[in-house]
Write a protein that holds these residues in place. Structure first.
Motif, PDB file in Angstrom:
ATOM      1  N   VAL A  23       9.113   1.035  -8.889  1.00 36.99           N
ATOM      2  CA  VAL A  23       7.987   0.312  -9.493  1.00 36.99           C
ATOM      3  C   VAL A  23       8.392  -0.247 -10.850  1.00 36.99           C
ATOM      4  N   ASP A  24       9.094   0.541 -11.656  1.00 37.85           N
ATOM      5  CA  ASP A  24       9.553   0.062 -12.967  1.00 37.85           C
ATOM      6  C   ASP A  24      10.473  -1.148 -12.817  1.00 37.85           C
TER       7      ASP A  24
ATOM      8  N   GLY B  30       0.303  -1.931  -4.891  1.00 35.80           N
ATOM      9  CA  GLY B  30       1.124  -2.750  -5.772  1.00 35.80           C
ATOM     10  C   GLY B  30       0.456  -4.047  -6.147  1.00 35.80           C
ATOM     11  N   TYR B  31      -0.539  -4.434  -5.378  1.00 28.26           N
ATOM     12  CA  TYR B  31      -1.275  -5.666  -5.642  1.00 28.26           C
ATOM     13  C   TYR B  31      -2.718  -5.355  -6.031  1.00 28.26           C
TER      14      TYR B  31
ATOM     15  N   THR C 278      -6.524  -0.679 -18.067  1.00 28.20           N
ATOM     16  CA  THR C 278      -5.355  -1.062 -18.863  1.00 28.20           C
ATOM     17  C   THR C 278      -4.149  -1.241 -17.946  1.00 28.20           C
ATOM     18  N   LEU C 279      -3.111  -1.886 -18.465  1.00 26.98           N
ATOM     19  CA  LEU C 279      -1.901  -2.086 -17.687  1.00 26.98           C
ATOM     20  C   LEU C 279      -1.234  -0.747 -17.371  1.00 26.98           C
ATOM     21  N   ASP C 280      -1.178   0.140 -18.356  1.00 28.63           N
ATOM     22  CA  ASP C 280      -0.561   1.447 -18.127  1.00 28.63           C
ATOM     23  C   ASP C 280      -1.275   2.207 -17.012  1.00 28.63           C
ATOM     24  N   PHE C 281      -2.603   2.143 -17.018  1.00 26.08           N
ATOM     25  CA  PHE C 281      -3.366   2.825 -15.977  1.00 26.08           C
ATOM     26  C   PHE C 281      -3.077   2.196 -14.617  1.00 26.08           C
TER      27      PHE C 281
ATOM     28  N   GLU D  84      -1.433   3.900 -11.307  1.00 27.74           N
ATOM     29  CA  GLU D  84      -2.082   3.908 -10.000  1.00 27.74           C
ATOM     30  C   GLU D  84      -1.148   3.370  -8.917  1.00 27.74           C
ATOM     31  N   VAL D  85      -0.362   2.356  -9.262  1.00 31.08           N
ATOM     32  CA  VAL D  85       0.603   1.828  -8.299  1.00 31.08           C
ATOM     33  C   VAL D  85       1.572   2.932  -7.884  1.00 31.08           C
TER      34      VAL D  85
END
Length: 304
Positions: A210-211, A238-239, A251-254, A258-259
């Motif tokens: 994912v990273d 992922g989407y 938030t993006l981090d959240f 979740e992804v």
């Protein structure tokens, strides 16, 4: 030699693509993809489509051959894949199939079950219910109408839930009552090789993948598709988590957390599906490739 389909299965991020290419090059043959997420040309980074270099190492089929705007069912895929195999087996004794979509793999190896025709208004009403009341409402309905299928279906997949529910409602019978466990006769034998490893190692591979996807431009890819987020093809890990971010709901981090979490859950469900096949030869990603080929030839292809 009997025509043989070698099916490479396993959870996401385990290394199926690499092994499939190794096998295809060793046996001088083609690769058929059975990854339903990789069918769509608009989805590249988030579905881990094989790289241009990987695709150049062996002839691949059913990679980004459809658009997210196309309706492409597992039934249509079964027909296309069997037709392709018929063509390939004229020149090849062995073909490699690879993917993590268990239903699509079984459709090719065993054939699909026969279901009654369903008037379109059932699906239309269920899609409205999904939009209005959320996924949990469909899960609850399926639990009431067909607890047997509820216990084994991917409850996070709205497409699968709606398909089962429309059959239940239209036929007034449980979806599971139409499922057959008898294989359809195929003109080839299927042997299955499964990749797996310790859960901690697998989860670490998933998190790192994912990273890497983010580094490769996953956010831009998802943002370019946000106006079409209601399409079935985009109801996938992922989407949908990043659509929530672009909608300002987290938030993006959240969202990235979740992804990763949902991908780990997805991998667990994949393994549950694949482990039902008692004849699968299980190997690890760290195993020597020559040893895997030797085991495959000795333990599987030699069996009739």
């Amino acid at each position: 030699m009997e025509k043989t389909l070698v099916s490479v299965v396993g959870p996401t991020a385990i290394g199926k693509t690499k092994l499939a290419i190794v096998l295809a090059r060793h046996f001088d043959t083609d690769v058929i993809s059975a990854d339903s997420r990789q069918f769509y040309k608009e989805m590249n980074i988030g579905t881990a489509v094989p790289s241009a270099e990987e695709l150049s190492l062996a002839q691949h089929h059913f990679i980004q051959h459809k658009s997210i705007f196309d309706h492409y069912s597992v039934g249509a895929y079964e027909k296309d894949a069997i037709s392709m195999l018929h063509k390939l087996f004229k020149a090849k004794d062995l073909v490699v199939m690879v993917g993590g979509s268990g239903l699509y793999i079984d459709a090719v190896a065993k054939g699909l079950d026969e279901f009654p025709e369903v008037p379109p208004h059932f699906r239309k009403n269920l899609n409205k219910k999904l939009e209005k009341d959320g996924l949990e409402s469909l899960q609850k309905m399926l639990h009431e109408l067909d607890p047997v299928y509820y216990a084994k279906v991917d409850l996070e997949n709205p497409h699968r839930l709606i398909r089962a529910l429309e059959i239940c409602l239209a036929s007034e019978k449980p979806y599971s009552s139409f499922l057959s466990y008898d294989k359809k006769k195929r003109a080839f034998q299927t042997v299955t090789i499964g990749l797996n490893t310790e859960r901690s190692i697998l989860y670490d591979r998933i998190n790192k993948r994912v990273d890497k996807m983010v580094d490769r431009g996953l956010l831009a890819e998802v943002e370019s598709l946000k106006n079409f987020k209601g399409l079935n093809a985009l109801q996938t890990v992922g989407y949908k988590e990043l659509f929530a971010y672009f909608d300002g709901n987290c938030t993006l981090d959240f969202a990235l957390g979740e992804v990763k979490k949902n991908t780990r859950r997805f991998a667990k469900r994949q393994l549950t599906w694949f482990k039902r096949n008692q004849e699968t030869l299980w190997v690890t990603p760290s195993m020597n490739e020559e040893r895997i080929i030797l085991k495959l030839e000795k333990d599987l292809i030699g069996k009739k």
